[in-house]
Design a protein around this motif. Structure first.
Motif, PDB file in Angstrom:
ATOM      1  N   LEU A 242      50.488  28.113  42.317  1.00  0.00           N
ATOM      2  CA  LEU A 242      49.837  29.424  42.232  1.00  0.00           C
ATOM      3  C   LEU A 242      48.372  29.338  42.656  1.00  0.00           C
ATOM      4  N   PHE A 243      48.031  30.093  43.687  1.00  0.00           N
ATOM      5  CA  PHE A 243      46.626  30.295  44.052  1.00  0.00           C
ATOM      6  C   PHE A 243      46.154  31.577  43.388  1.00  0.00           C
ATOM      7  N   VAL A 244      44.999  31.551  42.746  1.00  0.00           N
ATOM      8  CA  VAL A 244      44.426  32.807  42.246  1.00  0.00           C
ATOM      9  C   VAL A 244      43.034  32.968  42.830  1.00  0.00           C
ATOM     10  N   VAL A 245      42.696  34.218  43.182  1.00  0.00           N
ATOM     11  CA  VAL A 245      41.390  34.473  43.806  1.00  0.00           C
ATOM     12  C   VAL A 245      40.735  35.693  43.181  1.00  0.00           C
ATOM     13  N   GLY A 246      39.420  35.732  43.326  1.00  0.00           N
ATOM     14  CA  GLY A 246      38.658  36.877  42.866  1.00  0.00           C
ATOM     15  C   GLY A 246      38.559  37.921  43.962  1.00  0.00           C
ATOM     16  N   PRO A 247      37.876  39.040  43.659  1.00  0.00           N
ATOM     17  CA  PRO A 247      37.722  40.087  44.663  1.00  0.00           C
ATOM     18  C   PRO A 247      37.024  39.515  45.896  1.00  0.00           C
ATOM     19  N   GLY A 248      37.418  39.974  47.059  1.00  0.00           N
ATOM     20  CA  GLY A 248      36.790  39.480  48.289  1.00  0.00           C
ATOM     21  C   GLY A 248      37.649  38.463  49.006  1.00  0.00           C
ATOM     22  N   HIS A 249      38.526  37.793  48.259  1.00  0.00           N
ATOM     23  CA  HIS A 249      39.398  36.804  48.899  1.00  0.00           C
ATOM     24  C   HIS A 249      40.846  37.279  48.988  1.00  0.00           C
ATOM     25  N   ASP A 250      41.078  38.503  48.488  1.00  0.00           N
ATOM     26  CA  ASP A 250      42.473  38.957  48.428  1.00  0.00           C
ATOM     27  C   ASP A 250      43.094  39.127  49.817  1.00  0.00           C
ATOM     28  N   LYS A 251      42.250  39.455  50.806  1.00  0.00           N
ATOM     29  CA  LYS A 251      42.801  39.663  52.165  1.00  0.00           C
ATOM     30  C   LYS A 251      43.378  38.357  52.717  1.00  0.00           C
ATOM     31  N   ILE A 252      42.709  37.233  52.409  1.00  0.00           N
ATOM     32  CA  ILE A 252      43.219  35.929  52.886  1.00  0.00           C
ATOM     33  C   ILE A 252      44.610  35.683  52.316  1.00  0.00           C
ATOM     34  N   LEU A 253      44.752  35.954  51.015  1.00  0.00           N
ATOM     35  CA  LEU A 253      46.060  35.716  50.396  1.00  0.00           C
ATOM     36  C   LEU A 253      47.128  36.648  50.963  1.00  0.00           C
ATOM     37  N   GLN A 254      46.716  37.892  51.218  1.00  0.00           N
ATOM     38  CA  GLN A 254      47.700  38.844  51.770  1.00  0.00           C
ATOM     39  C   GLN A 254      48.164  38.394  53.155  1.00  0.00           C
ATOM     40  N   GLU A 255      47.221  37.895  53.938  1.00  0.00           N
ATOM     41  CA  GLU A 255      47.575  37.426  55.286  1.00  0.00           C
ATOM     42  C   GLU A 255      48.508  36.209  55.197  1.00  0.00           C
ATOM     43  N   GLN A 256      48.148  35.302  54.280  1.00  0.00           N
ATOM     44  CA  GLN A 256      49.014  34.118  54.111  1.00  0.00           C
ATOM     45  C   GLN A 256      50.409  34.524  53.664  1.00  0.00           C
ATOM     46  N   TYR A 257      50.446  35.484  52.765  1.00  0.00           N
ATOM     47  CA  TYR A 257      51.737  35.975  52.263  1.00  0.00           C
ATOM     48  C   TYR A 257      52.616  36.431  53.425  1.00  0.00           C
ATOM     49  N   ARG A 258      52.010  37.174  54.363  1.00  0.00           N
ATOM     50  CA  ARG A 258      52.786  37.684  55.512  1.00  0.00           C
ATOM     51  C   ARG A 258      53.273  36.530  56.389  1.00  0.00           C
ATOM     52  N   THR A 259      52.363  35.568  56.649  1.00  0.00           N
ATOM     53  CA  THR A 259      52.742  34.422  57.494  1.00  0.00           C
ATOM     54  C   THR A 259      53.857  33.621  56.832  1.00  0.00           C
ATOM     55  N   GLN A 260      53.678  33.335  55.557  1.00  0.00           N
ATOM     56  CA  GLN A 260      54.673  32.501  54.848  1.00  0.00           C
ATOM     57  C   GLN A 260      56.017  33.218  54.754  1.00  0.00           C
ATOM     58  N   SER A 261      55.981  34.517  54.435  1.00  0.00           N
ATOM     59  CA  SER A 261      57.248  35.263  54.325  1.00  0.00           C
ATOM     60  C   SER A 261      57.976  35.272  55.658  1.00  0.00           C
ATOM     61  N   ALA A 262      57.214  35.438  56.740  1.00  0.00           N
ATOM     62  CA  ALA A 262      57.842  35.487  58.068  1.00  0.00           C
ATOM     63  C   ALA A 262      58.524  34.155  58.393  1.00  0.00           C
ATOM     64  N   LEU A 263      58.043  33.084  57.779  1.00  0.00           N
ATOM     65  CA  LEU A 263      58.648  31.765  58.036  1.00  0.00           C
ATOM     66  C   LEU A 263      59.714  31.415  56.997  1.00  0.00           C
ATOM     67  N   GLY A 264      60.048  32.399  56.168  1.00  0.00           N
ATOM     68  CA  GLY A 264      61.162  32.193  55.237  1.00  0.00           C
ATOM     69  C   GLY A 264      60.770  31.548  53.918  1.00  0.00           C
ATOM     70  N   VAL A 265      59.473  31.503  53.635  1.00  0.00           N
ATOM     71  CA  VAL A 265      59.039  30.917  52.353  1.00  0.00           C
ATOM     72  C   VAL A 265      59.171  31.986  51.268  1.00  0.00           C
ATOM     73  N   ARG A 266      59.678  31.570  50.096  1.00  0.00           N
ATOM     74  CA  ARG A 266      59.743  32.515  48.983  1.00  0.00           C
ATOM     75  C   ARG A 266      58.370  32.565  48.316  1.00  0.00           C
ATOM     76  N   VAL A 267      57.674  33.677  48.455  1.00  0.00           N
ATOM     77  CA  VAL A 267      56.330  33.824  47.883  1.00  0.00           C
ATOM     78  C   VAL A 267      56.205  35.191  47.226  1.00  0.00           C
TER      79      VAL A 267
END
Ligand SMILES: Cc1cc2nc3c(=O)[nH]c(=O)nc-3n(C[C@H](O)[C@H](O)[C@H](O)COP(=O)(O)OP(=O)(O)OC[C@H]3O[C@@H](n4cnc5c(N)ncnc54)[C@H](O)[C@@H]3O)c2cc1C
Length: 389
Positions: A97-122
Protein backbone atom coordinates in the motif's frame (compact mmCIF):
# COMPACT_ATOMS: atom_id res chain seq x y z
CA UNK A 1 49.23 -19.01 -13.72
CA UNK A 2 46.77 -20.91 -15.93
CA UNK A 3 43.61 -19.26 -17.13
CA UNK A 4 40.36 -21.17 -16.60
CA UNK A 5 37.92 -20.43 -19.37
CA UNK A 6 34.13 -20.21 -19.15
CA UNK A 7 31.34 -19.36 -21.52
CA UNK A 8 30.06 -16.79 -19.03
CA UNK A 9 31.74 -15.33 -15.95
CA UNK A 10 29.46 -13.55 -13.49
CA UNK A 11 31.00 -11.01 -11.13
CA UNK A 12 29.06 -10.99 -7.85
CA UNK A 13 26.95 -13.79 -6.39
CA UNK A 14 24.07 -11.83 -4.84
CA UNK A 15 20.47 -12.31 -5.95
CA UNK A 16 21.19 -10.82 -9.38
CA UNK A 17 24.30 -12.90 -10.10
CA UNK A 18 22.77 -16.16 -8.83
CA UNK A 19 19.53 -15.59 -10.77
CA UNK A 20 21.52 -14.92 -13.94
CA UNK A 21 23.49 -18.12 -13.36
CA UNK A 22 20.29 -20.19 -13.02
CA UNK A 23 18.72 -18.74 -16.18
CA UNK A 24 21.93 -19.17 -18.19
CA UNK A 25 22.09 -22.84 -17.26
CA UNK A 26 18.38 -23.23 -18.06
CA UNK A 27 19.16 -21.71 -21.48
CA UNK A 28 21.75 -24.42 -22.05
CA UNK A 29 24.97 -22.53 -21.42
CA UNK A 30 27.55 -25.14 -20.46
CA UNK A 31 30.30 -23.41 -18.53
CA UNK A 32 29.19 -20.68 -16.13
CA UNK A 33 31.08 -19.36 -13.13
CA UNK A 34 30.15 -16.93 -10.37
CA UNK A 35 32.98 -15.03 -8.71
CA UNK A 36 31.94 -14.02 -5.19
CA UNK A 37 34.45 -13.12 -2.48
CA UNK A 38 32.17 -13.53 0.53
CA UNK A 39 29.90 -16.57 0.89
CA UNK A 40 28.54 -15.04 4.13
CA UNK A 41 27.31 -11.99 2.18
CA UNK A 42 28.09 -9.76 5.16
CA UNK A 43 27.99 -6.54 3.13
CA UNK A 44 25.96 -7.54 0.09
CA UNK A 45 22.64 -5.75 -0.30
CA UNK A 46 20.54 -8.85 -0.86
CA UNK A 47 20.29 -10.22 2.71
CA UNK A 48 19.78 -6.70 4.12
CA UNK A 49 16.63 -6.01 2.13
CA UNK A 50 13.14 -5.45 3.48
CA UNK A 51 11.89 -8.05 1.05
CA UNK A 52 9.03 -5.98 -0.38
CA UNK A 53 7.71 -7.07 -3.80
CA UNK A 54 5.28 -4.87 -5.68
CA UNK A 55 3.74 -4.30 -9.04
CA UNK A 56 3.21 -0.67 -8.00
CA UNK A 57 5.46 1.02 -10.54
CA UNK A 58 4.91 3.67 -13.17
CA UNK A 59 7.14 2.24 -15.89
CA UNK A 60 5.83 -0.66 -17.90
CA UNK A 61 9.18 -2.46 -17.76
CA UNK A 62 9.23 -2.43 -13.96
CA UNK A 63 5.63 -3.63 -13.75
CA UNK A 64 6.26 -6.47 -16.18
CA UNK A 65 9.45 -7.47 -14.35
CA UNK A 66 7.48 -7.58 -11.09
CA UNK A 67 4.71 -9.64 -12.65
CA UNK A 68 7.20 -12.26 -13.77
CA UNK A 69 9.27 -12.15 -10.60
CA UNK A 70 6.37 -12.31 -8.15
CA UNK A 71 4.97 -15.34 -9.97
CA UNK A 72 8.45 -16.86 -9.80
CA UNK A 73 8.69 -16.23 -6.05
CA UNK A 74 5.22 -17.64 -5.44
CA UNK A 75 6.38 -20.86 -7.09
CA UNK A 76 9.92 -20.58 -5.78
CA UNK A 77 10.13 -24.14 -4.47
CA UNK A 78 9.23 -25.56 -7.88
CA UNK A 79 11.86 -23.39 -9.58
CA UNK A 80 14.80 -23.96 -7.27
CA UNK A 81 14.19 -27.32 -5.62
CA UNK A 82 17.32 -29.45 -5.42
CA UNK A 83 16.73 -33.12 -4.62
CA UNK A 84 13.19 -32.23 -3.65
CA UNK A 85 14.23 -29.57 -1.13
CA UNK A 86 13.88 -25.79 -1.49
CA UNK A 87 13.90 -23.05 1.12
CA UNK A 88 10.58 -21.51 2.02
CA UNK A 89 10.80 -17.86 0.94
CA UNK A 90 7.98 -17.07 3.40
CA UNK A 91 5.89 -15.31 0.81
CA UNK A 92 3.32 -13.00 2.44
CA UNK A 93 0.78 -11.85 -0.11
CA UNK A 94 -0.93 -9.49 2.30
CA UNK A 95 -0.68 -6.53 -0.04
CA UNK A 96 1.42 -3.45 -0.71
CA UNK A 97 0.00 0.00 0.00
CA UNK A 98 1.27 3.42 -1.05
CA UNK A 99 -0.37 6.32 0.76
CA UNK A 100 0.07 9.96 -0.24
CA UNK A 101 -0.98 13.38 0.90
CA UNK A 102 -2.72 16.05 -1.17
CA UNK A 103 -0.71 17.02 -4.23
CA UNK A 104 0.53 13.52 -4.98
CA UNK A 105 -2.81 11.93 -5.76
CA UNK A 106 -2.45 12.51 -9.51
CA UNK A 107 0.71 10.35 -9.59
CA UNK A 108 -1.14 7.50 -7.94
CA UNK A 109 -4.11 7.87 -10.27
CA UNK A 110 -1.81 7.73 -13.29
CA UNK A 111 -0.04 4.67 -11.92
CA UNK A 112 -3.39 3.05 -11.24
CA UNK A 113 -4.34 3.45 -14.92
CA UNK A 114 -0.99 2.10 -16.15
CA UNK A 115 -1.04 -0.87 -13.79
CA UNK A 116 -4.68 -1.73 -14.50
CA UNK A 117 -4.03 -1.62 -18.24
CA UNK A 118 -1.28 -4.21 -17.71
CA UNK A 119 -3.62 -6.50 -15.80
CA UNK A 120 -2.44 -5.73 -12.27
CA UNK A 121 -5.10 -5.96 -9.58
CA UNK A 122 -4.97 -2.54 -7.89
CA UNK A 123 -7.40 -0.44 -5.89
CA UNK A 124 -7.52 3.32 -5.31
CA UNK A 125 -8.62 4.15 -1.77
CA UNK A 126 -9.68 7.67 -0.85
CA UNK A 127 -9.17 9.12 2.63
CA UNK A 128 -12.51 7.83 3.93
CA UNK A 129 -11.88 4.32 2.63
CA UNK A 130 -8.37 4.31 4.11
CA UNK A 131 -9.84 5.29 7.49
CA UNK A 132 -12.51 2.58 7.21
CA UNK A 133 -10.11 -0.22 6.27
CA UNK A 134 -7.22 0.74 8.54
CA UNK A 135 -8.76 2.33 11.67
CA UNK A 136 -5.45 1.86 13.54
CA UNK A 137 -3.63 4.11 11.03
CA UNK A 138 -3.60 7.91 11.07
CA UNK A 139 -5.22 8.91 7.79
CA UNK A 140 -6.41 12.50 8.20
CA UNK A 141 -3.34 13.86 6.38
CA UNK A 142 -3.77 11.40 3.49
CA UNK A 143 -5.48 12.06 0.20
CA UNK A 144 -5.21 8.70 -1.49
CA UNK A 145 -3.89 5.17 -1.24
CA UNK A 146 -2.96 2.70 -3.95
CA UNK A 147 -3.24 -0.92 -2.85
CA UNK A 148 -2.09 -3.98 -4.76
CA UNK A 149 -3.71 -6.66 -2.63
CA UNK A 150 -1.78 -9.56 -4.17
CA UNK A 151 1.71 -8.11 -3.65
CA UNK A 152 3.66 -8.51 -0.43
CA UNK A 153 7.04 -9.47 0.94
CA UNK A 154 9.37 -12.42 1.48
CA UNK A 155 12.59 -13.43 3.17
CA UNK A 156 15.55 -12.11 1.11
CA UNK A 157 18.12 -14.55 2.46
CA UNK A 158 15.98 -17.56 1.53
CA UNK A 159 15.77 -16.21 -2.01
CA UNK A 160 19.54 -15.84 -2.15
CA UNK A 161 20.27 -19.29 -0.71
CA UNK A 162 17.69 -20.97 -2.93
CA UNK A 163 19.08 -19.41 -6.11
CA UNK A 164 22.68 -20.08 -5.10
CA UNK A 165 22.06 -23.74 -4.30
CA UNK A 166 20.09 -24.22 -7.49
CA UNK A 167 22.89 -22.67 -9.54
CA UNK A 168 25.41 -24.96 -7.86
CA UNK A 169 23.22 -27.99 -8.51
CA UNK A 170 23.00 -27.01 -12.18
CA UNK A 171 26.79 -27.10 -12.37
CA UNK A 172 27.71 -23.44 -11.98
CA UNK A 173 31.23 -23.05 -10.55
CA UNK A 174 31.41 -20.67 -7.57
CA UNK A 175 34.83 -19.15 -7.09
CA UNK A 176 35.50 -17.62 -3.70
CA UNK A 177 37.58 -14.74 -5.03
CA UNK A 178 37.44 -11.07 -5.97
CA UNK A 179 37.80 -9.53 -9.42
CA UNK A 180 40.61 -6.97 -9.32
CA UNK A 181 41.22 -6.28 -13.00
CA UNK A 182 39.71 -6.71 -16.45
CA UNK A 183 41.60 -7.19 -19.69
CA UNK A 184 40.08 -6.19 -23.02
CA UNK A 185 40.86 -7.04 -26.62
CA UNK A 186 39.11 -4.86 -29.17
CA UNK A 187 35.49 -4.53 -28.08
CA UNK A 188 35.60 -7.50 -25.73
CA UNK A 189 36.54 -8.21 -22.14
CA UNK A 190 38.58 -11.38 -22.48
CA UNK A 191 40.14 -12.04 -19.06
CA UNK A 192 39.39 -11.30 -15.44
CA UNK A 193 42.18 -11.12 -12.90
CA UNK A 194 41.28 -12.28 -9.40
CA UNK A 195 42.72 -11.25 -6.03
CA UNK A 196 44.23 -14.73 -5.62
CA UNK A 197 46.30 -14.11 -8.76
CA UNK A 198 44.20 -16.58 -10.80
CA UNK A 199 42.83 -15.59 -14.19
CA UNK A 200 39.44 -16.36 -15.67
CA UNK A 201 38.75 -16.13 -19.39
CA UNK A 202 35.18 -15.79 -20.65
CA UNK A 203 33.21 -15.33 -23.84
CA UNK A 204 30.78 -13.10 -21.97
CA UNK A 205 31.05 -11.30 -18.64
CA UNK A 206 28.20 -10.14 -16.40
CA UNK A 207 28.89 -7.43 -13.87
CA UNK A 208 26.39 -8.04 -11.06
CA UNK A 209 28.49 -6.62 -8.25
CA UNK A 210 25.82 -4.31 -6.84
CA UNK A 211 27.38 -1.32 -5.08
CA UNK A 212 30.80 -2.45 -6.32
CA UNK A 213 29.70 -2.68 -9.96
CA UNK A 214 30.76 0.88 -10.83
CA UNK A 215 34.36 0.37 -9.70
CA UNK A 216 34.54 -2.89 -11.66
CA UNK A 217 33.11 -1.32 -14.84
CA UNK A 218 35.67 1.46 -14.48
CA UNK A 219 38.41 -1.16 -14.93
CA UNK A 220 37.14 -1.47 -18.51
CA UNK A 221 36.74 2.28 -18.94
CA UNK A 222 32.96 2.30 -18.45
CA UNK A 223 31.53 4.99 -16.17
CA UNK A 224 28.39 4.02 -14.29
CA UNK A 225 26.38 6.62 -12.35
CA UNK A 226 25.83 4.19 -9.49
CA UNK A 227 26.74 4.96 -5.88
CA UNK A 228 26.26 3.16 -2.57
CA UNK A 229 23.61 4.74 -0.36
CA UNK A 230 23.23 3.61 3.23
CA UNK A 231 19.76 2.53 4.30
CA UNK A 232 18.80 1.39 7.81
CA UNK A 233 16.33 -1.35 8.65
CA UNK A 234 14.92 -1.85 12.17
CA UNK A 235 13.04 -4.74 13.75
CA UNK A 236 10.64 -3.62 16.47
CA UNK A 237 7.98 -5.15 18.67
CA UNK A 238 4.97 -3.26 19.94
CA UNK A 239 2.76 -3.80 22.97
CA UNK A 240 -0.52 -3.65 21.05
CA UNK A 241 -1.90 -6.33 18.74
CA UNK A 242 -2.81 -4.99 15.33
CA UNK A 243 -4.82 -6.78 12.65
CA UNK A 244 -2.90 -8.11 9.63
CA UNK A 245 -1.61 -5.25 7.51
CA UNK A 246 -0.14 -4.76 4.05
CA UNK A 247 3.36 -3.38 3.56
CA UNK A 248 2.83 0.37 3.89
CA UNK A 249 4.86 3.19 2.31
CA UNK A 250 3.91 6.66 3.42
CA UNK A 251 4.76 10.22 2.28
CA UNK A 252 7.77 10.42 4.66
CA UNK A 253 9.27 7.44 2.77
CA UNK A 254 8.52 5.31 5.83
CA UNK A 255 8.19 1.56 5.16
CA UNK A 256 6.44 -0.76 7.62
CA UNK A 257 5.56 -4.41 7.38
CA UNK A 258 4.86 -7.26 9.79
CA UNK A 259 7.78 -9.60 10.58
CA UNK A 260 7.30 -12.53 12.92
CA UNK A 261 6.08 -11.24 16.30
CA UNK A 262 6.90 -7.66 15.34
CA UNK A 263 7.51 -5.31 12.44
CA UNK A 264 10.30 -4.45 10.07
CA UNK A 265 10.48 -0.69 9.55
CA UNK A 266 12.75 1.72 7.71
CA UNK A 267 12.79 5.28 6.51
CA UNK A 268 14.80 6.21 3.43
CA UNK A 269 16.98 9.28 4.02
CA UNK A 270 17.19 10.82 0.54
CA UNK A 271 20.07 13.16 1.44
CA UNK A 272 22.19 10.35 2.89
CA UNK A 273 25.80 10.99 1.81
CA UNK A 274 26.74 8.43 -0.84
CA UNK A 275 29.55 6.00 0.00
CA UNK A 276 30.41 2.72 1.70
CA UNK A 277 29.14 3.27 5.23
CA UNK A 278 27.68 0.47 7.35
CA UNK A 279 27.67 2.35 10.66
CA UNK A 280 24.49 2.27 12.72
CA UNK A 281 23.26 5.64 13.99
CA UNK A 282 21.03 4.91 17.01
CA UNK A 283 19.88 8.55 17.06
CA UNK A 284 18.34 8.15 13.63
CA UNK A 285 15.87 5.59 14.91
CA UNK A 286 15.11 7.57 18.06
CA UNK A 287 14.76 10.94 16.39
CA UNK A 288 13.40 10.15 12.94
CA UNK A 289 12.09 6.62 12.43
CA UNK A 290 10.26 6.04 15.69
CA UNK A 291 8.41 9.39 15.60
CA UNK A 292 7.44 8.71 11.98
CA UNK A 293 6.12 5.24 12.89
CA UNK A 294 4.13 6.59 15.84
CA UNK A 295 2.76 9.44 13.74
CA UNK A 296 1.45 6.99 11.15
CA UNK A 297 0.35 4.18 13.48
CA UNK A 298 -0.16 5.42 17.07
CA UNK A 299 0.29 1.87 18.44
CA UNK A 300 4.00 2.28 17.62
CA UNK A 301 4.37 4.88 20.40
CA UNK A 302 5.08 1.96 22.75
CA UNK A 303 7.69 -0.20 21.07
CA UNK A 304 10.93 -2.04 21.69
CA UNK A 305 13.72 -1.80 19.17
CA UNK A 306 15.12 -5.35 19.02
CA UNK A 307 17.58 -5.22 16.16
CA UNK A 308 18.79 -2.82 13.47
CA UNK A 309 21.25 -2.94 10.63
CA UNK A 310 22.60 -0.82 7.80
CA UNK A 311 22.77 -2.00 4.21
CA UNK A 312 23.41 -0.28 0.92
CA UNK A 313 21.23 0.65 -2.03
CA UNK A 314 23.09 0.65 -5.35
CA UNK A 315 21.60 3.99 -6.28
CA UNK A 316 21.42 5.05 -9.93
CA UNK A 317 21.85 8.78 -9.67
CA UNK A 318 20.65 9.38 -13.23
CA UNK A 319 17.05 8.30 -12.63
CA UNK A 320 16.65 5.66 -9.90
CA UNK A 321 16.28 2.83 -12.40
CA UNK A 322 18.59 -0.08 -13.11
CA UNK A 323 21.22 -0.09 -15.85
CA UNK A 324 21.08 -3.33 -17.82
CA UNK A 325 23.15 -4.33 -20.82
CA UNK A 326 26.42 -3.71 -22.59
CA UNK A 327 28.17 -0.54 -23.71
CA UNK A 328 26.89 -0.11 -27.27
CA UNK A 329 29.70 0.22 -29.80
CA UNK A 330 32.44 -0.11 -27.17
CA UNK A 331 32.15 -3.34 -25.17
CA UNK A 332 30.08 -6.04 -26.82
CA UNK A 333 30.37 -8.89 -24.31
CA UNK A 334 30.41 -7.05 -20.97
CA UNK A 335 26.91 -6.78 -19.50
CA UNK A 336 26.16 -4.71 -16.42
CA UNK A 337 23.16 -5.22 -14.14
CA UNK A 338 23.16 -2.69 -11.33
CA UNK A 339 21.71 0.61 -10.12
CA UNK A 340 18.63 -1.12 -8.73
CA UNK A 341 18.04 1.74 -6.27
CA UNK A 342 16.08 -0.29 -3.73
CA UNK A 343 14.15 -2.71 -5.95
CA UNK A 344 16.72 -5.22 -7.12
CA UNK A 345 15.62 -8.12 -4.99
CA UNK A 346 12.06 -8.16 -6.25
CA UNK A 347 13.29 -7.98 -9.85
CA UNK A 348 16.11 -10.52 -9.60
CA UNK A 349 14.33 -13.35 -11.48
CA UNK A 350 13.31 -11.07 -14.36
CA UNK A 351 16.78 -9.52 -14.53
CA UNK A 352 18.41 -12.95 -14.46
CA UNK A 353 16.22 -14.09 -17.34
CA UNK A 354 16.90 -10.87 -19.29
CA UNK A 355 20.67 -11.27 -18.85
CA UNK A 356 20.48 -14.86 -20.12
CA UNK A 357 18.57 -13.63 -23.18
CA UNK A 358 21.13 -10.91 -23.87
CA UNK A 359 24.04 -13.31 -23.60
CA UNK A 360 22.53 -16.23 -25.49
CA UNK A 361 20.30 -14.52 -28.06
CA UNK A 362 21.87 -11.07 -28.20
CA UNK A 363 18.50 -9.41 -27.55
CA UNK A 364 15.63 -9.18 -25.08
CA UNK A 365 12.94 -11.73 -25.83
CA UNK A 366 10.49 -11.76 -22.92
CA UNK A 367 10.36 -8.11 -21.87
CA UNK A 368 11.87 -5.32 -23.93
CA UNK A 369 14.21 -3.65 -21.44
CA UNK A 370 16.19 -1.65 -23.98
CA UNK A 371 15.12 1.65 -22.41
CA UNK A 372 16.92 0.52 -19.25
CA UNK A 373 20.20 0.21 -21.14
CA UNK A 374 23.48 2.12 -20.87
CA UNK A 375 22.65 4.21 -23.95
CA UNK A 376 20.44 6.46 -21.83
CA UNK A 377 23.45 7.15 -19.58
CA UNK A 378 25.57 8.09 -22.61
CA UNK A 379 22.76 10.31 -23.91
CA UNK A 380 22.05 11.71 -20.44
CA UNK A 381 18.36 11.01 -20.92
CA UNK A 382 16.92 9.87 -17.59
CA UNK A 383 14.09 7.34 -17.60
CA UNK A 384 12.77 7.91 -14.10
CA UNK A 385 10.44 5.67 -12.17
CA UNK A 386 7.43 7.54 -10.81
CA UNK A 387 6.51 4.62 -8.59
CA UNK A 388 9.27 5.46 -6.09
CA UNK A 389 7.65 7.80 -3.64
C1 LIG B 1 17.84 -1.85 3.85
C2 LIG B 1 17.52 -2.28 2.44
C3 LIG B 1 16.21 -2.56 2.09
C4 LIG B 1 15.90 -3.00 0.80
N1 LIG B 1 14.61 -3.34 0.53
C5 LIG B 1 14.31 -3.88 -0.69
C6 LIG B 1 12.99 -4.33 -0.95
O1 LIG B 1 12.10 -4.26 -0.10
N2 LIG B 1 12.75 -4.87 -2.17
C7 LIG B 1 13.71 -4.98 -3.14
O2 LIG B 1 13.43 -5.47 -4.22
N3 LIG B 1 14.97 -4.54 -2.91
C8 LIG B 1 15.29 -3.99 -1.71
N4 LIG B 1 16.55 -3.55 -1.46
C9 LIG B 1 17.53 -3.56 -2.57
C10 LIG B 1 18.06 -4.93 -2.82
O3 LIG B 1 18.62 -5.45 -1.64
C11 LIG B 1 19.15 -4.86 -3.92
O4 LIG B 1 18.68 -4.11 -5.02
C12 LIG B 1 19.50 -6.26 -4.43
O5 LIG B 1 19.71 -7.14 -3.35
C13 LIG B 1 20.75 -6.20 -5.31
O6 LIG B 1 21.26 -7.51 -5.48
P1 LIG B 1 22.62 -7.70 -6.23
O7 LIG B 1 22.84 -9.16 -6.36
O8 LIG B 1 22.59 -6.89 -7.48
O9 LIG B 1 23.71 -7.02 -5.28
P2 LIG B 1 24.38 -7.60 -3.94
O10 LIG B 1 23.43 -8.41 -3.16
O11 LIG B 1 25.03 -6.44 -3.24
O12 LIG B 1 25.50 -8.57 -4.50
C14 LIG B 1 26.67 -8.08 -5.09
C15 LIG B 1 27.80 -9.03 -4.76
O13 LIG B 1 28.99 -8.62 -5.46
C16 LIG B 1 30.08 -9.03 -4.68
N5 LIG B 1 31.29 -8.32 -5.09
C17 LIG B 1 31.69 -7.08 -4.73
N6 LIG B 1 32.88 -6.78 -5.27
C18 LIG B 1 33.25 -7.85 -6.02
C19 LIG B 1 34.38 -8.14 -6.83
N7 LIG B 1 35.37 -7.25 -6.99
N8 LIG B 1 34.47 -9.34 -7.44
C20 LIG B 1 33.45 -10.25 -7.30
N9 LIG B 1 32.34 -10.00 -6.56
C21 LIG B 1 32.25 -8.83 -5.91
C22 LIG B 1 29.66 -8.71 -3.26
O14 LIG B 1 30.39 -9.46 -2.31
C23 LIG B 1 28.17 -9.03 -3.28
O15 LIG B 1 27.90 -10.31 -2.72
C24 LIG B 1 16.91 -3.11 -0.19
C25 LIG B 1 18.24 -2.82 0.15
C26 LIG B 1 18.54 -2.42 1.45
C27 LIG B 1 19.96 -2.12 1.81
Amino acid sequence: MNTTTFDVAIIGGGATGCAAACFLKAAGVARVCVIEPDPTYAKASTPMATGGCRRLFGREENIRMSQFSIDYFRNFAAHVAVDGYAPDVQWHGEGYLFVVGPGHDKILQEQYRTQSALGVRVELLDGAELARRYPWMKTDDLALGLLSPEDGWLDPNSVLQGLRKKAQALGVAFKRDRVVDLFTRGRRVVDLELASGAKVGADAVINAAGCWAASIAKLAGMDLPVNPMRRFEHYVEIAATLPPMPLIKDPDRLVMRPEGKGYSVGLVRSDEPRGFNFEIEPDYFQEVVWPACAARVPAFEALKLKREWAGLYDECKLDGNMILGNWPGQLDNFFVACGFSGHGLMHAPAVGRALAELVVKGRFESIDLSRMGYQRVLDNTPYPETGII
